[in-house]
Design a protein around this motif. Structure first.
Motif, PDB file in Angstrom:
ATOM      1  N   MET A  11       0.833  -1.204   0.000  1.00 24.25           N
ATOM      2  CA  MET A  11       0.000   0.000   0.000  1.00 24.25           C
ATOM      3  C   MET A  11       0.871   1.259   0.000  1.00 24.25           C
ATOM      4  O   MET A  11       0.543   2.243  -0.670  1.00 24.25           O
ATOM      5  CB  MET A  11      -0.952  -0.006   1.199  1.00 24.25           C
ATOM      6  CG  MET A  11      -2.024  -1.079   1.107  1.00 24.25           C
ATOM      7  SD  MET A  11      -2.962  -1.037  -0.431  1.00 24.25           S
ATOM      8  CE  MET A  11      -3.765   0.550  -0.296  1.00 24.25           C
ATOM      9  N   GLU A  12       1.980   1.241   0.718  1.00 25.32           N
ATOM     10  CA  GLU A  12       2.892   2.387   0.702  1.00 25.32           C
ATOM     11  C   GLU A  12       3.408   2.641  -0.714  1.00 25.32           C
ATOM     12  O   GLU A  12       3.425   3.780  -1.182  1.00 25.32           O
ATOM     13  CB  GLU A  12       4.081   2.142   1.647  1.00 25.32           C
ATOM     14  CG  GLU A  12       3.754   2.278   3.109  1.00 25.32           C
ATOM     15  CD  GLU A  12       4.935   1.887   4.009  1.00 25.32           C
ATOM     16  OE1 GLU A  12       6.079   1.708   3.507  1.00 25.32           O
ATOM     17  OE2 GLU A  12       4.705   1.736   5.218  1.00 25.32           O
ATOM     18  N   LEU A  13       3.822   1.590  -1.388  1.00 24.66           N
ATOM     19  CA  LEU A  13       4.316   1.732  -2.761  1.00 24.66           C
ATOM     20  C   LEU A  13       3.228   2.198  -3.712  1.00 24.66           C
ATOM     21  O   LEU A  13       3.453   3.080  -4.542  1.00 24.66           O
ATOM     22  CB  LEU A  13       4.906   0.410  -3.258  1.00 24.66           C
ATOM     23  CG  LEU A  13       6.255   0.019  -2.681  1.00 24.66           C
ATOM     24  CD1 LEU A  13       6.612  -1.411  -3.066  1.00 24.66           C
ATOM     25  CD2 LEU A  13       7.326   0.982  -3.150  1.00 24.66           C
ATOM     26  N   LEU A  14       2.055   1.605  -3.596  1.00 20.25           N
ATOM     27  CA  LEU A  14       0.947   1.985  -4.464  1.00 20.25           C
ATOM     28  C   LEU A  14       0.603   3.460  -4.283  1.00 20.25           C
ATOM     29  O   LEU A  14       0.452   4.204  -5.260  1.00 20.25           O
ATOM     30  CB  LEU A  14      -0.268   1.107  -4.168  1.00 20.25           C
ATOM     31  CG  LEU A  14      -1.487   1.288  -5.056  1.00 20.25           C
ATOM     32  CD1 LEU A  14      -1.131   1.004  -6.512  1.00 20.25           C
ATOM     33  CD2 LEU A  14      -2.597   0.368  -4.595  1.00 20.25           C
ATOM     34  N   ARG A  15       0.519   3.903  -3.054  1.00 21.17           N
ATOM     35  CA  ARG A  15       0.192   5.304  -2.787  1.00 21.17           C
ATOM     36  C   ARG A  15       1.303   6.239  -3.245  1.00 21.17           C
ATOM     37  O   ARG A  15       1.041   7.340  -3.746  1.00 21.17           O
ATOM     38  CB  ARG A  15      -0.118   5.486  -1.312  1.00 21.17           C
ATOM     39  CG  ARG A  15      -1.451   4.871  -0.937  1.00 21.17           C
ATOM     40  CD  ARG A  15      -1.791   5.043   0.524  1.00 21.17           C
ATOM     41  NE  ARG A  15      -3.130   4.540   0.769  1.00 21.17           N
ATOM     42  CZ  ARG A  15      -3.422   3.634   1.702  1.00 21.17           C
ATOM     43  NH1 ARG A  15      -2.466   3.160   2.491  1.00 21.17           N
ATOM     44  NH2 ARG A  15      -4.661   3.234   1.858  1.00 21.17           N
ATOM     45  N   LYS A  16       2.540   5.794  -3.098  1.00 18.83           N
ATOM     46  CA  LYS A  16       3.676   6.612  -3.544  1.00 18.83           C
ATOM     47  C   LYS A  16       3.612   6.830  -5.056  1.00 18.83           C
ATOM     48  O   LYS A  16       3.798   7.934  -5.549  1.00 18.83           O
ATOM     49  CB  LYS A  16       4.993   5.930  -3.162  1.00 18.83           C
ATOM     50  CG  LYS A  16       6.221   6.668  -3.621  1.00 18.83           C
ATOM     51  CD  LYS A  16       7.478   5.927  -3.202  1.00 18.83           C
ATOM     52  CE  LYS A  16       8.719   6.643  -3.687  1.00 18.83           C
ATOM     53  NZ  LYS A  16       9.940   5.957  -3.254  1.00 18.83           N
ATOM     54  N   PHE A  17       3.342   5.766  -5.795  1.00 19.85           N
ATOM     55  CA  PHE A  17       3.345   5.870  -7.255  1.00 19.85           C
ATOM     56  C   PHE A  17       2.067   6.484  -7.824  1.00 19.85           C
ATOM     57  O   PHE A  17       2.095   7.065  -8.899  1.00 19.85           O
ATOM     58  CB  PHE A  17       3.614   4.504  -7.889  1.00 19.85           C
ATOM     59  CG  PHE A  17       5.041   4.075  -7.732  1.00 19.85           C
ATOM     60  CD1 PHE A  17       6.049   4.683  -8.460  1.00 19.85           C
ATOM     61  CD2 PHE A  17       5.388   3.091  -6.827  1.00 19.85           C
ATOM     62  CE1 PHE A  17       7.373   4.315  -8.303  1.00 19.85           C
ATOM     63  CE2 PHE A  17       6.713   2.709  -6.662  1.00 19.85           C
ATOM     64  CZ  PHE A  17       7.708   3.321  -7.402  1.00 19.85           C
ATOM     65  N   MET A  18       0.973   6.372  -7.097  1.00 18.89           N
ATOM     66  CA  MET A  18      -0.285   6.943  -7.586  1.00 18.89           C
ATOM     67  C   MET A  18      -0.411   8.424  -7.229  1.00 18.89           C
ATOM     68  O   MET A  18      -1.219   9.133  -7.807  1.00 18.89           O
ATOM     69  CB  MET A  18      -1.488   6.170  -7.027  1.00 18.89           C
ATOM     70  CG  MET A  18      -1.565   4.737  -7.523  1.00 18.89           C
ATOM     71  SD  MET A  18      -1.664   4.595  -9.319  1.00 18.89           S
ATOM     72  CE  MET A  18      -3.283   5.247  -9.617  1.00 18.89           C
ATOM     73  N   GLY A  19       0.370   8.883  -6.295  1.00 18.70           N
ATOM     74  CA  GLY A  19       0.342  10.291  -5.935  1.00 18.70           C
ATOM     75  C   GLY A  19      -0.783  10.639  -4.984  1.00 18.70           C
ATOM     76  O   GLY A  19      -1.594   9.799  -4.609  1.00 18.70           O
ATOM     77  N   LYS A  20      -0.826  11.885  -4.609  1.00 16.49           N
ATOM     78  CA  LYS A  20      -1.799  12.348  -3.620  1.00 16.49           C
ATOM     79  C   LYS A  20      -3.167  12.656  -4.229  1.00 16.49           C
ATOM     80  O   LYS A  20      -4.089  12.996  -3.511  1.00 16.49           O
ATOM     81  CB  LYS A  20      -1.248  13.568  -2.900  1.00 16.49           C
ATOM     82  CG  LYS A  20      -0.005  13.229  -2.108  1.00 16.49           C
ATOM     83  CD  LYS A  20       0.533  14.412  -1.352  1.00 16.49           C
ATOM     84  CE  LYS A  20       1.811  13.966  -0.683  1.00 16.49           C
ATOM     85  NZ  LYS A  20       2.218  14.690   0.445  1.00 16.49           N
ATOM     86  N   LEU A  21      -3.278  12.558  -5.540  1.00 11.04           N
ATOM     87  CA  LEU A  21      -4.555  12.847  -6.192  1.00 11.04           C
ATOM     88  C   LEU A  21      -5.582  11.736  -5.979  1.00 11.04           C
ATOM     89  O   LEU A  21      -6.772  11.944  -6.174  1.00 11.04           O
ATOM     90  CB  LEU A  21      -4.356  13.059  -7.688  1.00 11.04           C
ATOM     91  CG  LEU A  21      -3.508  14.260  -8.089  1.00 11.04           C
ATOM     92  CD1 LEU A  21      -3.294  14.276  -9.595  1.00 11.04           C
ATOM     93  CD2 LEU A  21      -4.180  15.548  -7.628  1.00 11.04           C
ATOM     94  N   TYR A  22      -5.122  10.550  -5.593  1.00 13.59           N
ATOM     95  CA  TYR A  22      -6.011   9.404  -5.462  1.00 13.59           C
ATOM     96  C   TYR A  22      -6.104   8.965  -4.010  1.00 13.59           C
ATOM     97  O   TYR A  22      -5.100   8.845  -3.324  1.00 13.59           O
ATOM     98  CB  TYR A  22      -5.512   8.234  -6.313  1.00 13.59           C
ATOM     99  CG  TYR A  22      -5.454   8.567  -7.776  1.00 13.59           C
ATOM    100  CD1 TYR A  22      -6.582   8.456  -8.567  1.00 13.59           C
ATOM    101  CD2 TYR A  22      -4.272   8.999  -8.355  1.00 13.59           C
ATOM    102  CE1 TYR A  22      -6.531   8.772  -9.915  1.00 13.59           C
ATOM    103  CE2 TYR A  22      -4.210   9.317  -9.700  1.00 13.59           C
ATOM    104  CZ  TYR A  22      -5.346   9.203 -10.469  1.00 13.59           C
ATOM    105  OH  TYR A  22      -5.291   9.512 -11.802  1.00 13.59           O
TER     106      TYR A  22
END
Length: 111
Positions: A11-22
């Motif tokens: 989840m940390e990686l997914l959120r890092k790569f998806m950015g704060k817009l999602y």
């Protein structure tokens, strides 16, 4: 690694790569392979040895489905060991899965 750590890191990686817009919600659970700790395989994969050239059709034979008495395929096999060109690789595993999916899609006998 314990599943809670794997889930948290993914989840940390997914959120890092998806950015704060999602706004990505926490998963309710995870499913992961534990093939490395399986006592029967220990993370094994296929490989060629010096006898492979003497048995050139072995991978093709491994990929043949088991058929019932009417000749209809009932048990299909996929996995990198059944791929003639990309054995021992994730690519071979994916290709063999696609091969068997196409066998199901194209085989009207199974319907």
């Amino acid at each position: 690694m314990p599943e809670d750590i794997v889930k948290r890191k993914c989840m940390e990686l997914l959120r890092k790569f998806m950015g704060k817009l999602y706004d990505i919600p926490e998963p309710t659970g995870i499913i992961r392979s534990s093939w490395f700790s399986n006592p029967f395989t220990r993370g094994s994969y296929s490989y060629e040895n010096r006898l492979t050239t003497q048995n050139a059709n072995d991978r093709r034979l491994l990929a043949e489905p088991l058929r019932d008495t009417l000749g209809i395929p009932r048990l299909l096999f996929a996995g990198e060991a059944t791929d003639s060109h990309h054995f021992s690789t994730a690519h071979g595993a994916v290709d063999s899965g696609h091969r068997e999916a196409m066998r199901l899609i194209n085989n009207s006998e199974l319907q």
